[in-house]
Design an enzyme around this catalytic site. Structure first.
Site, PDB file in Angstrom:
ATOM      1  N   GLY A 110       0.812  -1.217   0.000  1.00  0.00           N
ATOM      2  CA  GLY A 110       0.000   0.000   0.000  1.00  0.00           C
ATOM      3  C   GLY A 110       0.843   1.263   0.000  1.00  0.00           C
ATOM      4  N   CYS A 140      -0.623  -7.661  -2.924  1.00  0.00           N
ATOM      5  CA  CYS A 140      -1.138  -9.013  -3.193  1.00  0.00           C
ATOM      6  C   CYS A 140      -1.261  -9.280  -4.693  1.00  0.00           C
ATOM      7  CB  CYS A 140      -2.488  -9.190  -2.508  1.00  0.00           C
ATOM      8  SG  CYS A 140      -3.649  -7.844  -2.804  1.00  0.00           S
ATOM      9  N   ASN A 141      -1.813  -8.331  -5.441  1.00  0.00           N
ATOM     10  CA  ASN A 141      -1.996  -8.546  -6.880  1.00  0.00           C
ATOM     11  C   ASN A 141      -0.666  -8.558  -7.615  1.00  0.00           C
ATOM     12  OD1 ASN A 141      -4.848  -8.833  -7.346  1.00  0.00           O
ATOM     13  ND2 ASN A 141      -5.061  -6.708  -6.646  1.00  0.00           N
ATOM     14  N   HIS A 194      -1.702  -1.517 -11.262  1.00  0.00           N
ATOM     15  CA  HIS A 194      -1.013  -2.799 -11.081  1.00  0.00           C
ATOM     16  C   HIS A 194       0.098  -3.024 -12.099  1.00  0.00           C
ATOM     17  CE1 HIS A 194      -5.131  -3.033  -9.460  1.00  0.00           C
ATOM     18  NE2 HIS A 194      -4.493  -3.548  -8.432  1.00  0.00           N
ATOM     19  N   HIS A 220      -9.227 -12.051  -4.978  1.00  0.00           N
ATOM     20  CA  HIS A 220      -9.216 -11.366  -6.280  1.00  0.00           C
ATOM     21  C   HIS A 220      -9.200 -12.450  -7.368  1.00  0.00           C
ATOM     22  CE1 HIS A 220      -8.037  -7.566  -4.409  1.00  0.00           C
ATOM     23  NE2 HIS A 220      -6.918  -8.088  -3.945  1.00  0.00           N
ATOM     24  N   GLN A 301      -5.972 -12.200  -1.153  1.00  0.00           N
ATOM     25  CA  GLN A 301      -5.342 -10.907  -0.862  1.00  0.00           C
ATOM     26  C   GLN A 301      -4.775 -10.817   0.545  1.00  0.00           C
ATOM     27  OE1 GLN A 301      -8.645 -11.379  -1.145  1.00  0.00           O
ATOM     28  NE2 GLN A 301      -9.587 -10.569   0.703  1.00  0.00           N
TER      29      GLN A 301
HETATM   30  P1  NAD Z   1      -5.299  -3.282   8.511  1.00  0.00           P
HETATM   31  O1  NAD Z   1      -6.056  -2.016   8.653  1.00  0.00           O
HETATM   32  O2  NAD Z   1      -6.006  -4.578   8.588  1.00  0.00           O
HETATM   33  O3  NAD Z   1      -4.132  -3.311   9.606  1.00  0.00           O
HETATM   34  C1  NAD Z   1      -3.316  -2.218   9.885  1.00  0.00           C
HETATM   35  C2  NAD Z   1      -3.081  -2.165  11.385  1.00  0.00           C
HETATM   36  O4  NAD Z   1      -2.172  -1.111  11.688  1.00  0.00           O
HETATM   37  C3  NAD Z   1      -4.362  -1.894  12.167  1.00  0.00           C
HETATM   38  O5  NAD Z   1      -4.401  -2.761  13.276  1.00  0.00           O
HETATM   39  C4  NAD Z   1      -4.189  -0.439  12.625  1.00  0.00           C
HETATM   40  O6  NAD Z   1      -4.841  -0.191  13.842  1.00  0.00           O
HETATM   41  C5  NAD Z   1      -2.694  -0.374  12.785  1.00  0.00           C
HETATM   42  N1  NAD Z   1      -2.123   0.986  12.760  1.00  0.00           N
HETATM   43  C6  NAD Z   1      -2.651   2.122  12.269  1.00  0.00           C
HETATM   44  N2  NAD Z   1      -1.789   3.162  12.447  1.00  0.00           N
HETATM   45  C7  NAD Z   1      -0.697   2.629  13.051  1.00  0.00           C
HETATM   46  C8  NAD Z   1       0.530   3.193  13.522  1.00  0.00           C
HETATM   47  N3  NAD Z   1       0.822   4.492  13.364  1.00  0.00           N
HETATM   48  N4  NAD Z   1       1.424   2.378  14.111  1.00  0.00           N
HETATM   49  C9  NAD Z   1       1.156   1.048  14.265  1.00  0.00           C
HETATM   50  N5  NAD Z   1       0.004   0.484  13.867  1.00  0.00           N
HETATM   51  C10 NAD Z   1      -0.897   1.258  13.260  1.00  0.00           C
HETATM   52  O7  NAD Z   1      -4.485  -3.136   7.145  1.00  0.00           O
HETATM   53  P2  NAD Z   1      -3.888  -4.323   6.284  1.00  0.00           P
HETATM   54  O8  NAD Z   1      -4.941  -4.819   5.365  1.00  0.00           O
HETATM   55  O9  NAD Z   1      -3.170  -5.286   7.150  1.00  0.00           O
HETATM   56  O10 NAD Z   1      -2.873  -3.518   5.368  1.00  0.00           O
HETATM   57  C11 NAD Z   1      -1.573  -3.166   5.805  1.00  0.00           C
HETATM   58  C12 NAD Z   1      -0.703  -2.905   4.608  1.00  0.00           C
HETATM   59  O11 NAD Z   1      -0.641  -4.108   3.842  1.00  0.00           O
HETATM   60  C13 NAD Z   1      -1.198  -1.826   3.649  1.00  0.00           C
HETATM   61  O12 NAD Z   1      -0.074  -1.218   3.043  1.00  0.00           O
HETATM   62  C14 NAD Z   1      -1.936  -2.615   2.597  1.00  0.00           C
HETATM   63  O13 NAD Z   1      -2.036  -1.949   1.368  1.00  0.00           O
HETATM   64  C15 NAD Z   1      -1.050  -3.839   2.507  1.00  0.00           C
HETATM   65  N6  NAD Z   1      -1.722  -5.020   1.975  1.00  0.00           N
HETATM   66  C16 NAD Z   1      -2.988  -5.338   2.354  1.00  0.00           C
HETATM   67  C17 NAD Z   1      -3.608  -6.439   1.800  1.00  0.00           C
HETATM   68  C18 NAD Z   1      -5.011  -6.798   2.146  1.00  0.00           C
HETATM   69  O14 NAD Z   1      -5.725  -7.298   1.303  1.00  0.00           O
HETATM   70  N7  NAD Z   1      -5.464  -6.599   3.360  1.00  0.00           N
HETATM   71  C19 NAD Z   1      -2.914  -7.247   0.893  1.00  0.00           C
HETATM   72  C20 NAD Z   1      -1.585  -6.937   0.575  1.00  0.00           C
HETATM   73  C21 NAD Z   1      -0.996  -5.798   1.119  1.00  0.00           C
END
Ligand code: NAD
Length: 337
Positions: A110, A140-141, A194, A220, A301
């Site tokens: 992200g 993921c993608n 992507h 996805h 994902q």
């Molecule tokens: P999420 O919202 O499920 O988890 C993020 C966590 O970080 C939450 O628990 C939130 O409370 C916490 N947080 C927020 N601010 C914070 C801070 N300053 N310090 C520490 N913790 C903090 O998000 P996610 O889906 O796990 O996504 C995280 C990253 O992974 C993003 O960059 C996202 O794009 C990437 N990602 C997500 C997916 C998906 O499908 N969920 C897939 C691949 C990559």
């Protein structure tokens, strides 16, 4: 033992923590969260040391009766590597914290590509991350496309990739995301982000991607066309893909007609959280028309990037080469069906 801290314990962070803990050469030094919720309680129950990500909010954990091991700075100082799994954009804000303690950091897809010295996929460019201080594990993608493109490029050469990504509206726990009853070209104009993101892994690759969003949370789905430089037959391509450890070519006999049954299969097999770390490619869909390969693949994902984070930890610490790391990660997690 490599000491690994995880900053951000949500969808990705909690999965990475469990995957790190399963490795023979790694320990979770702690996980950091901003607020007490069911995941914070779960972290403590799972035996992880819990650190407060935001000092001013530390009291809230006390109020909720959740014991803290300290502040995030202490976790970063103790860690050999930090995996930042915070929401998009927060990772970049945390970069100075990791620099302050001279702790190498991994970021998630992200974040924009320039957060890292290198964008990472274990199958495609493990060596590029050797010794790097800031590494972005691609989304993921992009992970799903990179794992597929790498062996095709090596074996046949790739003229051009065209992929349409039918994307889940949100993860199962993301109650605020949508659409609820719509089919959205997303983005409406080409290309979706992507294709350019895949080029952070293969800079010279010709690739066009289109995106849609649909009311689904499970996975996805990619409809992929790869113009190859040679004309192998479909059976040969299928065999190549079957020999890749993080590609699961779904056999016809399983009678899996979509993402729902794939997730059911993962749960039946006892996968934690029903996770599918592998790309799931429908065997019947692998087709060749002249030099054009066509196939459908489903990407979970929430979990395909998890083994990639584990490998990136070994890459930045020079703890193993690509083959050794991928094998260790796969064995420890039970990747492959
Ligand atoms: P999420 O919202 O499920 O988890 C993020 C966590 O970080 C939450 O628990 C939130 O409370 C916490 N947080 C927020 N601010 C914070 C801070 N300053 N310090 C520490 N913790 C903090 O998000 P996610 O889906 O796990 O996504 C995280 C990253 O992974 C993003 O960059 C996202 O794009 C990437 N990602 C997500 C997916 C998906 O499908 N969920 C897939 C691949 C990559």
């Amino acid at each position: 033992m490599l000491q690994v801290g995880i900053n951000g314990y949500g969808t990705i962070g909690k999965r990475v923590a469990d995957a790190v803990r399963a490795q023979p050469d790694m320990e979770v030094v702690g996980v950091a969260k901003t607020r007490p919720n069911f995941e914070a309680e779960g972290a403590v129950e799972n035996g992880y040391s819990l650190y407060a990500a935001v000092e001013e909010r530390a009291e809230r954990f006390d109020d909720a009766g959740i014991e803290l091991a300290g502040m995030v700075d202490e976790m970063v100082e103790r860690a050999d590597v930090v995996v930042d799994a915070c929401p998009s954009g927060i990772g970049a804000e945390n970069k100075s914290l990791y620099d302050e303690y001279d702790t190498p950091a991994l970021y998630q897809g992200g974040e924009s590509a320039d957060v890292g010295d290198v964008s990472f996929n274990a199958r495609a460019n493990f060596e590029d991350a050797a010794g790097a201080r800031h590494v972005r594990v691609v989304s993921c993608n992009t992970t799903g496309l990179s794992r597929l493109i790498a062996p095709l490029r090596e074996e046949y050469g790739v003229e051009k990739v065209r992929a349409t990504l039918v994307r889940r509206g949100g993860d199962p726990a993301q109650t605020g995301r949508g659409p609820i009853n719509d089919i959205l070209p997303n983005p409406i104009s080409l290309p979706s982000h992507h294709g350019p993101d895949v080029k952070t892994i293969f800079p010279d690759l010709a690739i066009d991607t289109l995106g849609l969003k649909v009311p689904a949370t499970l996975m996805h789905m990619h409809s992929v066309n790869v113009s190859l430089e040679t004309e192998p037959d479909a059976e040969e391509v299928r065999e190549l893909l079957e020999n890749e450890s993080r590609l699961f070519v779904v056999p016809e006999r399983m009678n899996v007609d979509g993402a729902g049954k794939l997730k059911e299969f993962a749960m039946d097999r006892g996968r934690p959280r029903g996770d599918l770390w592998e790309n799931c490619i429908w065997g019947e869909s692998v087709s060749m028309e002249d030099n054009d390969l066509y196939l459908f693949q489903a990407i979970h994902q929430e979990s395909d990037v998890v083994p990639e984070n584990v490998d990136a930890i070994r890459a930045v610490t020079n703890a193993a080469d690509a083959r050794e790391s991928v094998e260790t990660t796969n064995d420890a997690l039970g990747i492959g069906f």
